[in-house]
Design a protein around this motif. Structure first.
Motif, short mmCIF file in Angstrom:
data_model
loop_
_atom_site.label_atom_id
_atom_site.label_comp_id
_atom_site.label_asym_id
_atom_site.label_seq_id
_atom_site.Cartn_x
_atom_site.Cartn_y
_atom_site.Cartn_z
N LYS A 123 0.84 -1.20 0.00
CA LYS A 123 0.00 0.00 0.00
C LYS A 123 0.88 1.25 0.00
O LYS A 123 1.60 1.51 0.97
CB LYS A 123 -0.92 0.02 1.23
CG LYS A 123 -1.99 -1.06 1.20
CD LYS A 123 -2.94 -0.88 2.38
CE LYS A 123 -4.07 -1.89 2.34
NZ LYS A 123 -5.02 -1.72 3.46
N GLU A 124 0.83 2.02 -1.09
CA GLU A 124 1.60 3.25 -1.16
C GLU A 124 0.94 4.33 -0.30
O GLU A 124 -0.29 4.39 -0.18
CB GLU A 124 1.71 3.74 -2.61
CG GLU A 124 2.51 2.83 -3.51
CD GLU A 124 2.67 3.41 -4.90
OE1 GLU A 124 2.06 4.46 -5.18
OE2 GLU A 124 3.42 2.82 -5.70
N THR A 125 1.76 5.19 0.29
CA THR A 125 1.22 6.23 1.16
C THR A 125 2.16 7.43 1.21
O THR A 125 3.38 7.29 1.08
CB THR A 125 1.01 5.70 2.60
OG1 THR A 125 0.50 6.76 3.42
CG2 THR A 125 2.31 5.18 3.19
N GLY A 126 1.58 8.58 1.39
CA GLY A 126 2.37 9.80 1.57
C GLY A 126 2.35 10.28 3.00
O GLY A 126 2.83 11.38 3.31
N ILE A 127 1.79 9.47 3.90
CA ILE A 127 1.66 9.84 5.31
C ILE A 127 2.75 9.15 6.12
O ILE A 127 3.05 7.97 5.89
CB ILE A 127 0.26 9.45 5.85
CG1 ILE A 127 -0.82 10.14 5.03
CG2 ILE A 127 0.13 9.80 7.33
CD1 ILE A 127 -2.22 9.65 5.34
N ARG A 128 3.33 9.87 7.06
CA ARG A 128 4.36 9.31 7.94
C ARG A 128 3.99 9.54 9.40
O ARG A 128 3.34 10.54 9.73
CB ARG A 128 5.73 9.95 7.65
CG ARG A 128 6.30 9.55 6.30
CD ARG A 128 7.67 10.17 6.07
NE ARG A 128 8.21 9.76 4.78
CZ ARG A 128 8.96 8.68 4.58
NH1 ARG A 128 9.26 7.90 5.61
NH2 ARG A 128 9.41 8.36 3.39
N CYS A 129 4.42 8.63 10.24
CA CYS A 129 4.22 8.77 11.68
C CYS A 129 4.99 9.99 12.18
O CYS A 129 6.16 10.18 11.82
CB CYS A 129 4.70 7.50 12.39
SG CYS A 129 4.70 7.63 14.20
N THR A 130 4.35 10.82 12.98
CA THR A 130 5.01 12.04 13.44
C THR A 130 6.11 11.77 14.45
O THR A 130 6.93 12.63 14.72
CB THR A 130 3.99 13.00 14.08
OG1 THR A 130 3.29 12.32 15.13
CG2 THR A 130 3.00 13.50 13.05
N ARG A 131 6.16 10.56 15.01
CA ARG A 131 7.20 10.23 15.99
C ARG A 131 8.37 9.48 15.36
O ARG A 131 9.52 9.87 15.50
CB ARG A 131 6.61 9.40 17.14
CG ARG A 131 5.69 10.21 18.04
CD ARG A 131 5.29 9.41 19.27
NE ARG A 131 6.44 9.09 20.10
CZ ARG A 131 6.44 8.15 21.03
NH1 ARG A 131 5.37 7.42 21.23
NH2 ARG A 131 7.51 7.92 21.75
N CYS A 132 8.11 8.40 14.65
CA CYS A 132 9.21 7.58 14.10
C CYS A 132 9.45 7.83 12.63
O CYS A 132 10.41 7.32 12.06
CB CYS A 132 8.94 6.10 14.34
SG CYS A 132 7.54 5.43 13.39
N GLU A 133 8.51 8.56 11.96
CA GLU A 133 8.64 8.96 10.55
C GLU A 133 8.52 7.79 9.57
O GLU A 133 8.83 7.93 8.40
CB GLU A 133 9.97 9.69 10.31
CG GLU A 133 10.11 10.96 11.11
CD GLU A 133 11.42 11.67 10.83
OE1 GLU A 133 12.11 11.31 9.87
OE2 GLU A 133 11.76 12.59 11.60
N ARG A 134 8.06 6.63 10.03
CA ARG A 134 7.84 5.53 9.10
C ARG A 134 6.56 5.77 8.31
O ARG A 134 5.59 6.32 8.84
CB ARG A 134 7.75 4.19 9.86
CG ARG A 134 9.08 3.73 10.44
CD ARG A 134 8.96 2.41 11.15
NE ARG A 134 8.15 2.51 12.37
CZ ARG A 134 8.05 1.56 13.28
NH1 ARG A 134 8.70 0.40 13.09
NH2 ARG A 134 7.32 1.73 14.37
N PRO A 135 6.53 5.36 7.03
CA PRO A 135 5.30 5.54 6.23
C PRO A 135 4.18 4.64 6.75
O PRO A 135 4.42 3.47 7.09
CB PRO A 135 5.74 5.13 4.82
CG PRO A 135 6.96 4.29 5.01
CD PRO A 135 7.64 4.79 6.23
N ILE A 136 2.97 5.19 6.86
CA ILE A 136 1.83 4.43 7.36
C ILE A 136 0.63 4.66 6.44
O ILE A 136 0.41 5.77 5.95
CB ILE A 136 1.46 4.83 8.80
CG1 ILE A 136 1.37 6.36 8.95
CG2 ILE A 136 2.44 4.24 9.80
CD1 ILE A 136 0.94 6.82 10.33
#
Length: 287
Positions: free
Chosen positions: A15-28
């Motif tokens: 699943k492609e995404t442009g959103i990242r976790c604000t703490r660890c910065e991994r794509p979610i």
């Protein structure tokens, strides 16, 4: 032209995404993201931050550079910097002698002050004071407009401490390059070095966030054209500030999270060290 692909969710690689976790910065992806006070977090960060064994700061939302996300007055530092520049400009208009005392100059006899002045004569404060000094209304207006346009977003993305560090080191680097290259009796003043540092940092940030580069690149080109096409502009400060902003911002928003603080500190130390070496060598040459 090949179409760029977004990264895959760390839990659902397909699943492609442009959103990242604000703490660890991994794509979610949308199935994994959990609403946070600012942006979204991944399930692991939410779970880790909710345990009783974690301190309050462990769940503190972080910017892309690792700075704290502060509630209220998101542009506080930018507004303070604008206010400080405008205050010094007003003081200079009311008392022009202030300009002679604070302007960046290498080494010269000032007939208005009746003495030798300059950084080479031990007045190192001029490298900093000149960053907040403007003589013409168009000059301060142009710099404050750019500071307002660029500063708010950078302050929010980097955090206040990193943002003000970027601003001051960029301005100092611009002053040092001016001191090195410009004639020793040529005065220089303005926040342009610091503002061009913000310009360079914005280029790095926009690229890091994978946003459209065309608007910011057009702004960079326009300002560089003005820099070299108009007489009386200290281009050295612009180039020095721009280079420092690129270096510092790259270290702030790139690199692995576990070594982020080390890289940021090293980049700031590098810029500061080069600035100090430049000033020392130029002073030795003039004296």
């Amino acid at each position: 032209m090949e179409q760029a692909h977004l990264p895959g969710c760390y839990r659902h690689p397909g699943k492609e995404t442009g959103i990242r976790c604000t703490r660890c910065e991994r794509p979610i992806c949308s199935d994994c993201m959990v609403n946070a006070s600012v942006g979204f977090q991944c399930p692991e960060c939410v779970r880790d931050g909710s345990g009783t064994g974690h301190s309050r700061t462990a769940n503190q939302p972080r910017t892309i550079a690792g700075g704290r996300v502060t509630a209220g007055h998101p542009h506080l530092v930018t507004n303070v910097l604008i206010g400080l520049n405008l205050l010094v400009f007003l003081i200079g208009r009311l008392n022009p002698a202030v300009i002679d005392e604070l302007v960046l100059i290498g080494f010269a006899f000032d007939p208005d002050l009746g003495r030798v002045v300059g950084v080479a004569d031990g007045e190192w404060y001029r490298l900093v004071s000149s960053m907040f000094l403007h003589e013409e209304i168009w000059h301060v207006a142009g710099n404050m407009l750019l500071l307002w346009l660029l500063g708010g977003a950078l302050e929010a993305e980097l955090g206040r401490a990193r943002y003000v560090t970027l601003y001051l080191l960029s301005g100092l680097a611009g002053s040092a390059l001016t001191y090195l290259i410009a004639p020793e009796n040529q005065g220089s003043l303005g926040a342009s070095g610091a503002v061009y540092g913000l310009l360079g940092a914005t280029v790095v940030l926009v690229r890091r966030l994978k946003r459209d580069m065309r608007p910011i690149m057009a702004l960079v080109v326009l300002n560089l054209v003005i820099t070299f096409a108009r007489d009386g502009i200290a281009w050295e400060a612009h180039i020095g500030g721009l280079a420092a902003g690129l270096i510092i911002a790259y270290a702030m928003v790139n690199g692995p999270r576990e070594r982020r603080a080390l890289l940021q500190g090293a980049a700031c130390a590098l810029v500061l060290g080069l600035t100090l070496v430049t000033v020392v060598l130029r002073t030795a040459a003039l004296t």
